[in-house]
Scaffold this motif. Structure first.
Motif, PDB file in Angstrom:
ATOM      1  N   ALA A 261      46.335  61.520   9.964  1.00 47.03           N
ATOM      2  CA  ALA A 261      46.841  60.461   9.089  1.00 47.03           C
ATOM      3  C   ALA A 261      47.702  61.018   7.956  1.00 47.03           C
ATOM      4  O   ALA A 261      48.685  60.402   7.557  1.00 47.03           O
ATOM      5  CB  ALA A 261      45.671  59.649   8.522  1.00 47.03           C
ATOM      6  N   ASP A 262      47.349  62.198   7.451  1.00 43.07           N
ATOM      7  CA  ASP A 262      48.063  62.769   6.304  1.00 43.07           C
ATOM      8  C   ASP A 262      49.434  63.329   6.661  1.00 43.07           C
ATOM      9  O   ASP A 262      50.110  63.892   5.798  1.00 43.07           O
ATOM     10  CB  ASP A 262      47.226  63.880   5.657  1.00 43.07           C
ATOM     11  N   ARG A 263      49.873  63.194   7.919  1.00 45.34           N
ATOM     12  CA  ARG A 263      51.228  63.650   8.235  1.00 45.34           C
ATOM     13  C   ARG A 263      52.282  62.853   7.466  1.00 45.34           C
ATOM     14  O   ARG A 263      53.420  63.298   7.311  1.00 45.34           O
ATOM     15  CB  ARG A 263      51.483  63.590   9.733  1.00 45.34           C
ATOM     16  N   THR A 264      51.910  61.666   6.966  1.00 45.27           N
ATOM     17  CA  THR A 264      52.838  60.903   6.132  1.00 45.27           C
ATOM     18  C   THR A 264      53.067  61.560   4.779  1.00 45.27           C
ATOM     19  O   THR A 264      53.950  61.139   4.025  1.00 45.27           O
ATOM     20  CB  THR A 264      52.323  59.473   5.928  1.00 45.27           C
ATOM     21  N   ASN A 265      52.276  62.602   4.455  1.00 49.76           N
ATOM     22  CA  ASN A 265      52.483  63.338   3.200  1.00 49.76           C
ATOM     23  C   ASN A 265      53.623  64.337   3.291  1.00 49.76           C
ATOM     24  O   ASN A 265      53.896  65.041   2.313  1.00 49.76           O
ATOM     25  CB  ASN A 265      51.201  64.085   2.800  1.00 49.76           C
ATOM     26  N   VAL A 266      54.274  64.426   4.460  1.00 52.92           N
ATOM     27  CA  VAL A 266      55.376  65.372   4.620  1.00 52.92           C
ATOM     28  C   VAL A 266      56.625  64.625   5.071  1.00 52.92           C
ATOM     29  O   VAL A 266      56.554  63.576   5.719  1.00 52.92           O
ATOM     30  CB  VAL A 266      55.010  66.508   5.607  1.00 52.92           C
ATOM     31  N   ILE A 267      57.775  65.177   4.725  1.00 57.58           N
ATOM     32  CA  ILE A 267      59.056  64.543   5.045  1.00 57.58           C
ATOM     33  C   ILE A 267      59.189  64.389   6.557  1.00 57.58           C
ATOM     34  O   ILE A 267      58.965  65.326   7.331  1.00 57.58           O
ATOM     35  CB  ILE A 267      60.227  65.382   4.497  1.00 57.58           C
ATOM     36  N   GLY A 268      59.566  63.200   6.979  1.00 57.78           N
ATOM     37  CA  GLY A 268      59.737  62.923   8.389  1.00 57.78           C
ATOM     38  C   GLY A 268      58.441  62.887   9.166  1.00 57.78           C
ATOM     39  O   GLY A 268      58.464  62.788  10.395  1.00 57.78           O
ATOM     40  N   SER A 269      57.302  62.981   8.481  1.00 60.04           N
ATOM     41  CA  SER A 269      55.978  63.020   9.127  1.00 60.04           C
ATOM     42  C   SER A 269      55.912  64.113  10.190  1.00 60.04           C
ATOM     43  O   SER A 269      55.175  64.008  11.165  1.00 60.04           O
ATOM     44  CB  SER A 269      55.650  61.661   9.767  1.00 60.04           C
ATOM     45  N   SER A 270      56.640  65.215  10.008  1.00 64.13           N
ATOM     46  CA  SER A 270      56.860  66.188  11.078  1.00 64.13           C
ATOM     47  C   SER A 270      56.360  67.583  10.732  1.00 64.13           C
ATOM     48  O   SER A 270      56.383  67.995   9.571  1.00 64.13           O
ATOM     49  CB  SER A 270      58.354  66.274  11.406  1.00 64.13           C
ATOM     50  N   PHE A 271      55.939  68.315  11.788  1.00 60.97           N
ATOM     51  CA  PHE A 271      55.661  69.743  11.655  1.00 60.97           C
ATOM     52  C   PHE A 271      56.749  70.531  12.372  1.00 60.97           C
ATOM     53  O   PHE A 271      57.441  70.013  13.255  1.00 60.97           O
ATOM     54  CB  PHE A 271      54.282  70.108  12.215  1.00 60.97           C
ATOM     55  N   TYR A 272      56.898  71.816  11.989  1.00 56.31           N
ATOM     56  CA  TYR A 272      57.932  72.679  12.554  1.00 56.31           C
ATOM     57  C   TYR A 272      57.288  73.985  13.016  1.00 56.31           C
ATOM     58  O   TYR A 272      56.486  74.577  12.289  1.00 56.31           O
ATOM     59  CB  TYR A 272      59.002  73.008  11.507  1.00 56.31           C
ATOM     60  N   VAL A 273      57.642  74.417  14.233  1.00 51.53           N
ATOM     61  CA  VAL A 273      57.173  75.687  14.761  1.00 51.53           C
ATOM     62  C   VAL A 273      58.373  76.508  15.220  1.00 51.53           C
ATOM     63  O   VAL A 273      59.470  75.976  15.408  1.00 51.53           O
ATOM     64  CB  VAL A 273      56.187  75.487  15.933  1.00 51.53           C
ATOM     65  N   TYR A 274      58.156  77.801  15.393  1.00 53.12           N
ATOM     66  CA  TYR A 274      59.216  78.716  15.790  1.00 53.12           C
ATOM     67  C   TYR A 274      58.898  79.258  17.178  1.00 53.12           C
ATOM     68  O   TYR A 274      57.787  79.693  17.442  1.00 53.12           O
ATOM     69  CB  TYR A 274      59.304  79.872  14.778  1.00 53.12           C
ATOM     70  N   ASN A 275      59.871  79.230  18.096  1.00 50.05           N
ATOM     71  CA  ASN A 275      59.630  79.638  19.478  1.00 50.05           C
ATOM     72  C   ASN A 275      60.300  80.953  19.844  1.00 50.05           C
ATOM     73  O   ASN A 275      60.473  81.265  21.023  1.00 50.05           O
ATOM     74  CB  ASN A 275      60.079  78.548  20.448  1.00 50.05           C
ATOM     75  N   GLY A 276      60.686  81.734  18.845  1.00 50.22           N
ATOM     76  CA  GLY A 276      61.329  83.007  19.106  1.00 50.22           C
ATOM     77  C   GLY A 276      62.831  82.969  18.992  1.00 50.22           C
ATOM     78  O   GLY A 276      63.479  84.015  18.888  1.00 50.22           O
ATOM     79  N   SER A 277      63.408  81.760  19.002  1.00 46.89           N
ATOM     80  CA  SER A 277      64.858  81.640  18.871  1.00 46.89           C
ATOM     81  C   SER A 277      65.277  80.560  17.897  1.00 46.89           C
ATOM     82  O   SER A 277      66.417  80.553  17.431  1.00 46.89           O
ATOM     83  CB  SER A 277      65.488  81.355  20.247  1.00 46.89           C
TER      84      SER A 277
END
Length: 420
Positions: free
Chosen positions: A259-275
C-alpha cells in the motif's frame, strides 16, 4: 508405523493404513524406495546408509501431515524437482539434527504448515546458480538456514542482505576483489567504497556490488520475516529524493500489494539488470518478462531497489506481501474499466533495452501526476540510447493519462554524449 528397511524397492500397496499412521524409510541408500505409501499421514526419512543427494518426488500438498528428515547421512534432499513450478507445502516439515534439506536454484516453495529446523543453519539450504536463487515463503520466526547467491564477474549488482549480522567481508573469500558501497539516501549519491575493517550492513537497505571474478556468496543465519518499515525521506543534492532500499525476505515482494508504494513518485520501484534501470508500478512497467532481476512487479530476494520520495517516512512491508519472483502476481487482474490503451516503446541492442510504457487510467490526469507518472532513472551509458516520454515536463519511463485527446511526446538520450 510401517518401517521400510530396504534399499530401493516399492512399498506394499496392500497396507491398511490407520489414523495417524507413520511410514519410516530406513536402510536405503540408492534408489529412493517407491512411493506407494499413500494413506500414511506421516513420513520419516531415517537412514544412515544414504550415499547420494535425492530429488524428493512425493506429492507434498496431498499426501502427508508431517515430513521428518531425521537422518540423511550428510546428504541432501532437494525440496522440489527441477520443474521450477511453485509448490505449496501444507505438511509440517521437521528437520532433525542429522537431516538436510535443500531448495534448488530458482526453486519456489511456500510452506503453509509449520517448519522446524533442529539441525541449525546446515539443515536448510537455499541454493543459487547462474539462472537464479531459491525462494522460500514461510511466515514463522527463528528459522536458521544457509543462503547462497551467485555473482558473475565484471558487472554491477544492487544487493540486499539476507541476515541481520551480514558484513561487507562476507562478500569476499580472500581472493576475489569485491567493491561495495552504500547509497547516501536520500539523494546524495554513492558513498565511499567499504574498506577495512569489515562493516555490519543494514537490513532493508540496498548496496552496490562489483565482483572482479565469479563469486558465490554463502552465509548462514536466521531468516528474516515479519513487519519492516523501510525508511524513505526527501532531500539530497545529487539526485534529490531518491532512496535505496533492499528486500529483507528469502523470497520476493509483490510490489502491487504494498500500500505504501503511493509514498514514492509514480508508485514505482527501480532495479538494475546489468545494463540499465527497469521499473514497475505494481501494475505494469519495463520489468515485465525480464529475468534477471525482476519480473511481473516482483522484487526478488536479496535485491536492492530505488524509489523516489513522494510522501511519508517509510515503505511498510509484511508477510502478506511475500511472493515468488518469476511467478504471476498474486493480486487479482487489473480492472479493465480503469486501465486501457496500453503500449510500450522500446530501444534495444542485442544485450540491453530501454522501455517506455504509456497507458490510460481514469484516476490520472493528462498532466504530471506524482502518484502515477514514474520518472526515468538514466543509466548514463554512453553506448546505449534510452527512450522516455514526457508527462507534462517530467521525463518518464511510465506515463499515465486520463482522456483523449492526449499528445504523446517522446525523447531519446543518444549515445556518445549526444543531446536529447
Amino acid at each position: 508405523t510401517y518401517i521400510h528397511n530396504y534399499n530401493g524397492g516399492s512399498i506394499s500397496i496392500n497396507i491398511n493404513w490407520g489414523t495417524n499412521a507413520t511410514l519410516v524409510l530406513s536402510g536405503f541408500s540408492d534408489p529412493l524406495p517407491g512411493t506407494n505409501g499413500v494413506g500414511a499421514d506421516n513420513l520419516i526419512i531415517n537412514s544412515t546408509d544414504i550415499s547420494i543427494n535425492f530429488d524428493f518426488p512425493f506429492a507434498w500438498d496431498t499426501q502427508w501431515q508431517t515430513i521428518t528428515f531425521a537422518n540423511t547421512n550428510g546428504y541432501e534432499f532437494k525440496f522440489i524437482e527441477s520443474s521450477q513450478e511453485t509448490h505449496e507445502i501444507t505438511a509440517d516439515i521437521v528437520i532433525e539434527p542429522n537431516g538436510q534439506l535443500r531448495i534448488p536454484e530458482r526453486g519456489r516453495v511456500e510452506i503453509t504448515g509449520s517448519l522446524t529446523n533442529n539441525a541449525g543453519s546446515t539443515g536448510l539450504l537455499l541454493d543459487s546458480g547462474p539462472t537464479g536463487t531459491a525462494s522460500l515463503i514461510y511466515d514463522g520466526t527463528g528459522i536458521e538456514a544457509t543462503v547462497k547467491q551467485v555473482f558473475s564477474a565484471d558487472r554491477w549488482y544492487l544487493v540486499s542482505i539476507p541476515f541481520g549480522d551480514t558484513e561487507t567481508y562476507d562478500y569476499r573469500n580472500g581472493t576475489n576483489d569485491a567493491f561495495m558501497r552504500p547509497y547516501l539516501s536520500p539523494g546524495d549519491g554513492w558513498g565511499d567504497y567499504y574498506g577495512q575493517p569489515s562493516v555490519v550492513l543494514n537490513v532493508g537497505e540496498g548496496y552496490e556490488l562489483w565482483q572482479t571474478a565469479p563469486f558465490t556468496f554463502e552465509e548462514s543465519g536466521t531468516l528474516l520475516t515479519g513487519d519492516y518499515n523501510l525508511p524513505i525521506a526527501a532531500g539530497g543534492t545529487v539526485h534529490p529524493d531518491w532512496n535505496f532500499l533492499g528486500n529483507p525476505y528469502p523470497c520476493g515482494i509483490d510490489w502491487g500489494q504494498v500500500a505504501d508504494r503511493t509514498n514514492v513518485i509514480g508508485s514505482s520501484f527501480y532495479v538494475y539488470n546489468g545494463s540499465g534501470y527497469l521499473t514497475h508500478n505494481g501494475t505494469t512497467g519495463s520489468v515485465d518478462g525480464i529475468n534477471p532481476p525482476a519480473s511481473s512487479g516482483i522484487i526478488p530476494p536479496m535485491q536492492g531497489f530505488f524509489v523516489k520520495h513522494n510522501g511519508g517516512t517509510s515503505i511498510g512491508i509484511n508477510n502478506s506481501h511475500k511472493a515468488h519472483a518469476g511467478k504471476p502476481i498474486y493480486k487479482k487482474g487489473m480492472n479493465q474499466e480503469t486501465y486501457s490503451n496500453h503500449f510500450k516503446i522500446k530501444a534495444a541492442t542485442a544485450t540491453a533495452e530501454s522501455v517506455c510504457v504509456i497507458y490510460q487510467q481514469e484516476e490520472a490526469t493528462n498532466g504530471t501526476d506524482d502518484l502515477y507518472d514514474a520518472p526515468i532513472l538514466f543509466n548514463n551509458d554512453p553506448n546505449f540510447m534510452e527512450v522516455f516520454s514526457l508527462a507534462g515536463e517530467r521525463r518518464s519511463c511510465i506515463t499515465i493519462y486520463n482522456a483523449y485527446p492526449f499528445d504523446v511526446f517522446l525523447g531519446f538520450r543518444v549515445p556518445e554524449g549526444g543531446d536529447e
